[in-house]
Design a protein around this motif. Structure first.
Motif, short mmCIF file in Angstrom:
data_model
loop_
_atom_site.label_atom_id
_atom_site.label_comp_id
_atom_site.label_asym_id
_atom_site.label_seq_id
_atom_site.Cartn_x
_atom_site.Cartn_y
_atom_site.Cartn_z
N ALA A 192 3.13 -11.06 16.19
CA ALA A 192 2.17 -10.34 17.03
C ALA A 192 1.44 -9.36 16.13
O ALA A 192 1.88 -9.06 15.01
N MET A 193 0.33 -8.84 16.62
CA MET A 193 -0.41 -7.84 15.87
C MET A 193 0.12 -6.46 16.27
O MET A 193 0.07 -6.09 17.44
N PRO A 194 0.68 -5.69 15.34
CA PRO A 194 1.22 -4.37 15.69
C PRO A 194 0.14 -3.48 16.28
O PRO A 194 -1.03 -3.54 15.87
N VAL A 195 0.52 -2.64 17.24
CA VAL A 195 -0.47 -1.77 17.89
C VAL A 195 -1.14 -0.85 16.89
O VAL A 195 -2.31 -0.50 17.03
N GLU A 196 -0.41 -0.46 15.83
CA GLU A 196 -0.98 0.46 14.85
C GLU A 196 -2.06 -0.20 13.99
O GLU A 196 -2.79 0.48 13.26
N TYR A 197 -2.17 -1.52 14.08
CA TYR A 197 -3.21 -2.23 13.32
C TYR A 197 -4.33 -2.75 14.22
O TYR A 197 -5.13 -3.59 13.79
N LYS A 198 -4.39 -2.28 15.46
CA LYS A 198 -5.47 -2.71 16.35
C LYS A 198 -6.82 -2.33 15.74
O LYS A 198 -7.05 -1.19 15.37
N GLY A 199 -7.69 -3.33 15.63
CA GLY A 199 -8.98 -3.13 15.00
C GLY A 199 -8.95 -3.27 13.49
O GLY A 199 -10.00 -3.25 12.84
N ARG A 200 -7.76 -3.42 12.93
CA ARG A 200 -7.60 -3.58 11.46
C ARG A 200 -6.72 -4.81 11.18
O ARG A 200 -5.84 -4.79 10.33
N GLU A 201 -6.98 -5.87 11.94
CA GLU A 201 -6.10 -7.03 11.90
C GLU A 201 -5.99 -7.66 10.50
O GLU A 201 -4.90 -8.06 10.08
N GLU A 202 -7.09 -7.70 9.79
CA GLU A 202 -7.06 -8.32 8.45
C GLU A 202 -6.18 -7.50 7.50
O GLU A 202 -5.57 -8.07 6.57
N GLU A 203 -6.11 -6.21 7.72
CA GLU A 203 -5.23 -5.38 6.88
C GLU A 203 -3.77 -5.78 7.09
O GLU A 203 -2.99 -5.83 6.13
N TYR A 204 -3.41 -6.05 8.34
CA TYR A 204 -2.02 -6.46 8.58
C TYR A 204 -1.72 -7.83 7.96
O TYR A 204 -0.64 -8.05 7.40
N VAL A 205 -2.68 -8.73 8.02
CA VAL A 205 -2.50 -10.03 7.36
C VAL A 205 -2.26 -9.81 5.87
O VAL A 205 -1.38 -10.45 5.26
N ASP A 206 -3.01 -8.89 5.26
CA ASP A 206 -2.81 -8.58 3.84
C ASP A 206 -1.42 -8.00 3.59
O ASP A 206 -0.79 -8.29 2.56
N VAL A 207 -0.94 -7.15 4.50
CA VAL A 207 0.40 -6.59 4.35
C VAL A 207 1.45 -7.71 4.36
O VAL A 207 2.39 -7.72 3.55
N ILE A 208 1.29 -8.64 5.28
CA ILE A 208 2.23 -9.77 5.34
C ILE A 208 2.23 -10.54 4.02
O ILE A 208 3.28 -10.84 3.45
N ILE A 209 1.02 -10.84 3.54
CA ILE A 209 0.89 -11.69 2.35
C ILE A 209 1.33 -10.98 1.07
O ILE A 209 2.05 -11.56 0.25
N HIS A 210 0.94 -9.72 0.90
CA HIS A 210 1.14 -9.04 -0.38
C HIS A 210 2.38 -8.15 -0.43
O HIS A 210 2.86 -7.82 -1.52
N GLU A 211 2.92 -7.76 0.74
CA GLU A 211 4.09 -6.88 0.75
C GLU A 211 5.32 -7.57 1.35
O GLU A 211 6.38 -7.62 0.73
N MET A 212 5.17 -8.09 2.57
CA MET A 212 6.34 -8.60 3.27
C MET A 212 6.87 -9.89 2.65
O MET A 212 8.06 -9.99 2.31
N LEU A 213 6.02 -10.89 2.53
CA LEU A 213 6.48 -12.17 2.00
C LEU A 213 7.14 -12.05 0.63
O LEU A 213 8.24 -12.58 0.43
N PRO A 214 6.53 -11.35 -0.34
CA PRO A 214 7.19 -11.25 -1.65
C PRO A 214 8.54 -10.55 -1.59
O PRO A 214 9.48 -10.95 -2.30
#
Length: 444
Positions: A192-214
């Protein structure tokens, strides 16, 4: 030195279903060939199947060997241990308050848009301690085992921060180490898209790719990565980015595809060669064709569509006809499918998806094992595989989905050890591992 001892002999099996696998998931008419034989027996040595077949032949193979323990199946039905390939096992809280909303006709996506649904569970999971999550999930895993599941996939996705996603995955890892059931972990920060990233969805995708997955990969906490590709959640392009990045890191990839609206998720599953695509209620024929070409397993979740009061269910019959391998799962989660029972899913698989009992069992054993990369070890009763076995209080396969709403399990054997007997958990099975004992001591 040759081991001349058999640890367990299950004999007097009225109907033995072996589900012998071949080298790929079952498709088409092969989903009906379950390898059933009467008057069977299974011999177990060192946690694996030593011999399986007609009792007379098995006993001939054991001539001169000592047998430590014999289990009389008393003419009952015996199958491979059930494999549940899609669950959200680790989470905080529950969502029974949403039942009244559903009864009033509020849709799943509308509940999510109002801050309920997944986001409500995210809040509860973030607030829960790791110990609280462990004890809650262990209770559910106990129930799954009592109902015949011996291998279970567990997704994260209720944290949506690095720390909270890791917390969920660490709980799943500890359960895998301390519980008889094998737990296969999937990272699903894109749930899901966290509420704190509402309107900044692409930033959360970047967090997943560059921080969480690694970091998940570095810690070895998950084998697979999954994405909820759905209108109002993650777009096709966002899903492609996340899954492509996960694949490059060495994760197996899965996708929640076309559950509510036709998004092209099934087509994306085929394009990226996902090991599985889940839900698929709104998937197109073109999507099925793409999945068939890629060998992607369709994981259908009939308890979810039933509980959401969906007008339509996954077109499992069509999938089978076009050569897509079909698996079934509970989708156990606190919102859309709060059930741990694979046996309820058996009934729904027959009544709502139109599958035969033989196809249902195939979908819950060998095809489900392929959906989580475990077909080399579980999903069928063959020499050399793990001795994961269920003895049912039934004498034919059709009785399981026919007589619904109860637990038919009599005995469960996991890796050669009896872990459920007479429908009850065997406490010694939970005390046998050093990891389990250590954790039990820590939480007392």
């Amino acid at each position: 030195m040759e081991n001349n001892k058999i640890d367990l002999l299950i004999h007097n099996i009225g109907l033995l279903i072996t589900m012998q696998e071949g080298d790929k998931p079952r498709t088409g008419s092969s989903m009906s060939g379950v390898g059933d034989l009467k008057n069977g027996a299974i011999a177990v040595q060192d946690g694996k199947i030593f011999a399986v077949g007609p009792e007379e032949e098995v006993r001939a193979q054991l001539a001169g060997m000592a047998i430590t323990h014999e289990l009389d199946a008393e003419g009952r039905l015996v199958t491979p241990g059930l494999v549940d390939p899609h669950t959200h096992l680790v989470h905080g809280g529950s969502r029974e308050n949403e039942l009244s909303l559903k009864l009033k006709g509020v849709s799943y996506l509308d509940i999510l848009a109002q801050g309920g649904g997944i986001l409500s569970t995210v809040q509860a999971t973030r607030q829960a301690t790791e110990e609280e999550l462990f004890l809650k999930a262990k209770g559910s895993l106990d129930t799954m085992l009592l109902y015949g599941a011996t291998t279970v996939e567990a997704k994260s996705g209720y944290g949506l921060t690095l720390a909270d996603e890791l917390k969920q995955l660490q709980v799943a890892q500890k359960l895998n180490e301390s519980h008889p059931v094998d737990v296969v972990s999937t990272f699903m920060g894109a749930h899901a898209m966290p509420v704190e990233y509402k309107g900044r969805e692409e930033e959360y995708v970047d967090v997943i790719i560059h921080e969480m997955l690694p970091e998940v990969k570095r810690r070895g906490l998950a084998e697979f990565c999954d994405v909820f590709c759905e209108h109002g959640v993650f777009t096709i392009e966002q899903s492609r980015r996340i899954l492509s990045a996960a694949k490059e890191l060495g994760f197996g990839i899965k996708i929640h595809a076309d559950e509510i609206e036709p998004m092209g998720g099934a087509e994306l599953a085929g394009e990226l060669e996902c090991i599985s695509a889940e839900h698929l209620l709104a998937a197109s024929n073109e999507g099925f064709a793409a999945m068939q070409r890629a060998g992607t397993v369709a994981v259908c979740l009939p308890a979810t569509s039933f509980n959401l009061r969906a007008k339509n269910h996954a077109r499992a019959r069509t999938m089978i006809e076009v050569g897509v391998p079909v698996a079934l799962s509970t989708d156990y989660n606190p919102g859309s499918s709060p059930t741990e029972s694979m046996q309820i899913v058996m009934t729904l698989g027959c009544l709502n998806l139109g599958l035969t009992p033989e196809e249902v069992l195939t979908a819950m054993t060998i095809n489900a094992a392929y959906a989580i990369g475990r077909a080399d070890a579980v999903g069928s009763l063959e020499v050399g595989k793990q001795a994961d076995i269920v003895v049912f209080n039934a004498y034919n396969l059709a009785y399981l989905p026919y007589h619904f709403g109860i637990n038919h399990v009599n005995t469960v054997v996991k890796k050669g050890e009896v872990v459920v007997s007479a429908g009850c958990l065997c406490s010694q099975a939970f005390d046998s591992s050093a990891a389990g004992a250590a954790h039990a001591k820590a939480v007392r």
